[in-house]
Design a protein around this motif. Structure first.
Motif, PDB file in Angstrom:
ATOM      1  N   ILE A 172      38.457 -58.868-102.465  1.00  0.00           N
ATOM      2  CA  ILE A 172      38.780 -58.050-101.284  1.00  0.00           C
ATOM      3  C   ILE A 172      37.565 -57.935-100.372  1.00  0.00           C
ATOM      4  N   LEU A 213      36.986 -60.805 -98.094  1.00  0.00           N
ATOM      5  CA  LEU A 213      37.848 -60.914 -96.921  1.00  0.00           C
ATOM      6  C   LEU A 213      37.209 -60.280 -95.679  1.00  0.00           C
ATOM      7  N   TYR A 214      36.206 -59.456 -95.911  1.00  0.00           N
ATOM      8  CA  TYR A 214      35.515 -58.795 -94.815  1.00  0.00           C
ATOM      9  C   TYR A 214      34.237 -59.536 -94.486  1.00  0.00           C
TER      10      TYR A 214
END
Length: 178
Positions: A147, A150-151
């Protein structure tokens, strides 16, 4: 033929497409990165996928017959073609039976990968003709890492709480975030 089996959201599809790109690169002379861009963009002429039609309950025998028939075609760009059946557990019995011959005697250029969240829902004759690769749940740290990846680097500091909340919601699979 390979059968990637395991829970939803743990990376089976990602690994299948990445493996397909590596196979396709080996027969084309292009880089794996080039093949990945084409594969993930849905534009690779030698990568073919089959999945249930959205408004249907299962993968039909007609879908499977067309898929298997086109498997005989020579690759367009390289020496190899890759055929992925997504959610293979959604094949009805007739579709499963139509797949048996290509699994037993695939064209020399064709590599077949089946993906399944529920291997027990696939008829045993299909499972027995594939090399099964089992996927397990992801660790909490792995979910958090994915996760966070993804940034962008700048966003990670600002969105650290959001990333942590998403990772906690996801648990041991990314399926909940899909």
């Amino acid at each position: 033929s390979l059968l990637f089996a395991g829970p939803s959201g743990v990376g089976k599809r990602r690994i299948a497409f990445d493996l397909a790109a590596a196979i396709l690169a080996g027969g084309s002379g292009r880089s794996v990165e080039t093949e990945l861009k084409l594969a993930w963009g849905g534009n690779h002429p030698d990568l073919h996928t089959l999945h249930r039609i959205e408004e249907k309950k299962e993968i039909s025998v007609d879908q499977m017959r067309e898929f298997c028939s086109s498997m005989r075609l020579k690759p367009y760009q390289g020496r190899t073609s890759v055929w992925i059946i997504d959610n293979a557990e959604e094949m009805n019995i007739s579709a499963s039976n139509s797949l048996l011959m290509p699994l037993e005697e695939p064209p020399a250029h064709a590599k077949i990968i089946l993906l399944s969240d529920s291997i027990h829902r696939i008829v045993p004759t299909i499972v027995s003709r594939c090399q099964a690769v089992f996927f397990g749940f992801l660790s909490a740290a792995e979910v958090h890492r994915i996760i966070a990846g993804l940034y962008g680097a700048a966003d990670q500091k600002q969105d650290a709480r959001l990333i942590a909340d998403l990772a906690r919601l996801a648990g041991t699979s990314l399926a909940a975030l899909g």
